[in-house]
Design a protein around this motif. Structure first.
Motif, mmCIF file in Angstrom:
data_model
loop_
_atom_site.group_PDB
_atom_site.id
_atom_site.type_symbol
_atom_site.label_atom_id
_atom_site.label_comp_id
_atom_site.label_asym_id
_atom_site.label_seq_id
_atom_site.Cartn_x
_atom_site.Cartn_y
_atom_site.Cartn_z
ATOM 1 N N ALA A 195 0.647 -1.124 -0.044
ATOM 2 C CA ALA A 195 0.212 0.195 -0.378
ATOM 3 C C ALA A 195 1.348 1.281 -0.206
ATOM 4 C CB ALA A 195 -1.029 -0.191 1.514
ATOM 5 N N ASN A 196 2.105 1.371 1.140
ATOM 6 C CA ASN A 196 2.991 1.812 0.520
ATOM 7 C C ASN A 196 5.021 1.515 0.541
ATOM 8 O OD1 ASN A 196 4.438 4.543 0.839
ATOM 9 N ND2 ASN A 196 4.151 4.340 3.589
ATOM 10 N N THR A 197 4.745 2.368 -0.715
ATOM 11 C CA THR A 197 6.216 1.985 -0.995
ATOM 12 C C THR A 197 7.693 1.897 -0.229
ATOM 13 O OG1 THR A 197 6.381 3.322 -3.311
ATOM 14 C CG2 THR A 197 5.645 1.201 -3.328
ATOM 15 N N LYS A 198 7.542 3.039 0.142
ATOM 16 C CA LYS A 198 8.278 3.701 1.163
ATOM 17 C C LYS A 198 8.236 3.052 2.395
ATOM 18 C CE LYS A 198 8.131 7.958 -1.068
ATOM 19 N NZ LYS A 198 9.229 8.596 -2.176
ATOM 20 N N SER A 199 9.801 2.373 2.348
ATOM 21 C CA SER A 199 9.932 1.749 3.586
ATOM 22 C C SER A 199 11.125 2.812 4.746
ATOM 23 C CB SER A 199 11.085 1.217 2.904
ATOM 24 O OG SER A 199 12.437 1.584 2.809
ATOM 25 N N SER A 200 10.784 2.285 5.877
ATOM 26 C CA SER A 200 11.652 2.464 7.036
ATOM 27 C C SER A 200 12.788 1.442 7.191
ATOM 28 C CB SER A 200 11.039 3.264 7.724
ATOM 29 O OG SER A 200 10.696 1.728 8.392
#
Length: 613
Positions: A195-200
């Motif tokens: 849903a959100n491709t931004k990783s941490s």
């Protein structure tokens, strides 16, 4: 165990009777698709660079110089009539060459009808076209046959379209639709767009302190743990926190790991029998074991004698896994063990041809790279083995000028080699050989210009190739970095190209990394290709899924562009680091660590963990 059948009559001089396992003399008769390659040696090690941030890391420790085979071993066998299918797994690692130029050898193997082989330069078009007159004659004959038979036949032809890629090479048709479409390849991957491709950044593991250069290659993912080789141990860590879940202490340093795992998360390792001590910081790599990655337990460990080691323990340089067989190889010879209990299936043995198994490729099949001959006239044979008995199903003799060969894939069987030491860049690859694993016949040889393509195989290791993936009946290769469209400093880019393993022709479609990015293929995911995009200096890396047919990339993960995070990610190199991705998590880890220089001001890491969850 049951001994293999005796060799057929009229064999060339062979070893004494008895013994078992993979080593054996080749049977009579021609086989494969004999080539006339250039003479020369093979392999060139990549010099170990220093590793400041955003540069390639240090190299690999070297084993003491290998002695030439003194005691040959292995036994002749007739190939079984049927190959046995094997379960599958998937992933690569390291080392450095030796050897001398070879004398031309007569090809040999299993009798078969003469068949022309195909040699295709990577990026080049196919063979000669028929003349217009001949095409008319053939078309007329075909038409008559179809009319007589009362059938109707429609055909779509590929048409030899050109690929306007930056390398300026000519592409070829895919062998499918005339517009070069994928023909239904690609898809069915398990890795979905989150849903959100931004990783941490979930965790960062500092490098452990060591007194000398230390091999820490080997990493795996299970449903619950990221497992990584450490110093004299293997550690399973929480997927999101990086905290230890279990630690498997070993008597010595891990010196070899398999990239393959079983369905219940078992894998094979090599380790030293005792801990390293100064000043030499080296112990022989003699112990073979199986690790349960779920429980963090050593299921069994063992060693064998024989081969070039004589009454001493045989030393191994790499280990692999195929079905229920663990196989280890090296300059002392090859051995195989039962996955369940460690019982030997074969051991290094002497034979009259001075043959020994340098190493094996595992996964869906078990394939040996076997070196034979006297010290100044050695040659390499690729043998597809029955993993239970070690009997050859088929074999192919590599061209003169090949001293080492690397198994890229066992099913389909793809081998990489540096013929005549012509690569010249330390990549260990001048050509890829697509071989029929059932018959040992060469399907096609794909010439890969070392100045154009970025794949690498460590010269003396058999299952260590990186930056190359086989799937969908294709060979996926990244190009070397080149200047991007802006022509500005730091604007490097590259592509991933695909080649048909039957025809050797380049597929029209390609995957572009885009300006300021370069891509490294990681593994297949169903019909898709997973790749890591190495970022420009001001951004984080990405994981993309490339449709195996259309070559269209889809972003699965985008790592943070914060300076501290991107600096940490930038300490790893796509050339050497191990990069794993599964279920929205990416782990990048080192394969070699060394004693701090005392002047370095930047942090060095054993591993980083990213997640989109």
């Amino acid at each position: 165990m049951t001994q293999p059948p005796p060799p057929p009559p009229n064999q060339p001089p062979g070893p004494p009777p008895g013994g078992f396992g993979a080593p054996q003399d080749p049977p009579p008769g021609g086989f494969g698709a004999p080539q006339d390659p250039p003479p020369g040696g093979f392999g060139a090690p990549t010099p170990p660079p220093n590793q400041p941030p955003n540069q390639a890391p240090y190299g690999y420790p070297q084993q003491p110089p290998a002695q030439p085979p003194q005691q040959p071993y292995g036994y002749p066998q007739q190939p079984p009539t049927q190959p046995q299918g094997q379960p599958q797994y998937g992933y690569p690692q390291q080392q450095q060459p030796y050897g001398y130029p070879q004398q031309p050898q007569q090809p040999y193997g299993y009798p078969q009808q003469p068949q022309p082989s195909t040699v295709v330069a990577a990026g080049a078009g196919g063979g000669k076209k028929l003349s217009t007159q001949m095409q008319i004659v053939i078309a007329a004959v075909v038409a008559v046959v179809l009319i007589v038979g009362g059938g109707v036949w429609y055909a779509n032809s590929g048409g030899g379209e050109k690929d306007d890629n930056a390398g300026g090479t000519t592409g070829a048709t895919t062998g499918g639709n005339k517009d070069g479409a994928s023909g239904g390849l690609g898809g069915n991957g398990k890795e979905k767009v989150p849903a959100n491709t931004k990783s941490s950044l979930k965790f960062q593991l500092p490098q452990p302190k060591v007194d000398d250069t230390t091999d820490v290659s080997g990493s795996w993912i299970t449903d619950k743990a990221f497992v990584k080789t450490d110093v004299n141990s293997i550690v399973g860590r929480d997927l999101d926190k990086g905290t230890p879940l279990w630690t498997l202490a070993l008597p010595g340093q891990v010196c070899g790991t398999s990239r393959h795992t079983t369905a219940d998360n078992k894998t094979a390792i090599l380790f030293e029998a005792t801990k390293r001590v100064g000043p030499k910081f080296y112990q022989p790599c003699t112990e073979v074991g199986v690790v349960d990655l779920n429980a963090g337990k050593l299921v069994w460990s063992t060693s064998v004698t024989g081969g070039n080691a004589g009454d001493d323990k045989a030393r191994f340089s790499e280990v692999t896994l195929s079905g229920t067989t663990v196989a280890a190889g090296g300059t002392d010879g090859g051995a195989a063990f039962d996955l369940a209990n460690g019982n030997p299936r074969w051991k290094p043995k002497a034979n009259a041809e001075s043959c020994y198994d340098m190493g094996y490729g595992g996964g869906e099949g078990l394939v040996a790279a076997r070196k034979c001959g006297s010290y100044n006239s050695q040659y390499v044979v690729i043998q597809n083995l029955n993993p239970i008995s070690g009997a050859p199903i088929s074999q192919y003799k590599m061209p003169t000028g090949v001293e080492y060969a690397a198994i890229v894939s066992t099913k389909p069987l793809v081998v990489a080699a540096d013929v005549g030491d012509t690569a010249g860049d330390g990549s260990g690859i001048s050509d890829f050989f697509s071989i029929d694993e059932k018959t040992g016949k060469l399907k096609v040889k794909i010439a890969a210009d070392a100045e154009r393509f970025a794949a690498k195989c460590r010269s003396t290791e058999v299952e260590t190739c990186t930056k190359v993936v086989v799937g969908n009946g294709r060979l996926y290769l990244p190009t070397e970095e080149r200047e991007g469209s802006t022509g500005e400093y730091g604007d490097e880019t590259n592509e991933i190209l695909a080649f048909d393993l039957t025809t050797g022709k380049q597929i029209v479609q390609k995957a572009d990394a885009g300006d300021r990015w370069t891509m490294v293929p990681l593994r297949m995911d169903g019909g898709n290709l997973l790749a890591y995009k190495m970022p420009p200096y001001d951004m984080g890396g990405q994981i993309v899924s490339i449709d195996g047919g259309t070559m269209k990339p889809t972003v699965l993960m985008e790592n943070p562009s914060d300076k501290t995070v991107r600096d940490a990610e930038g300490t790893f190199s796509g050339d050497y680091a191990e990069i794993l991705y599964a279920n929205g998590r990416m782990f990048i880890s080192d394969v070699m660590i060394s004693k701090p220089s005392g002047t370095s001001s930047y942090k060095e890491y054993l591993a980083l963990g990213f997640s989109t969850n």
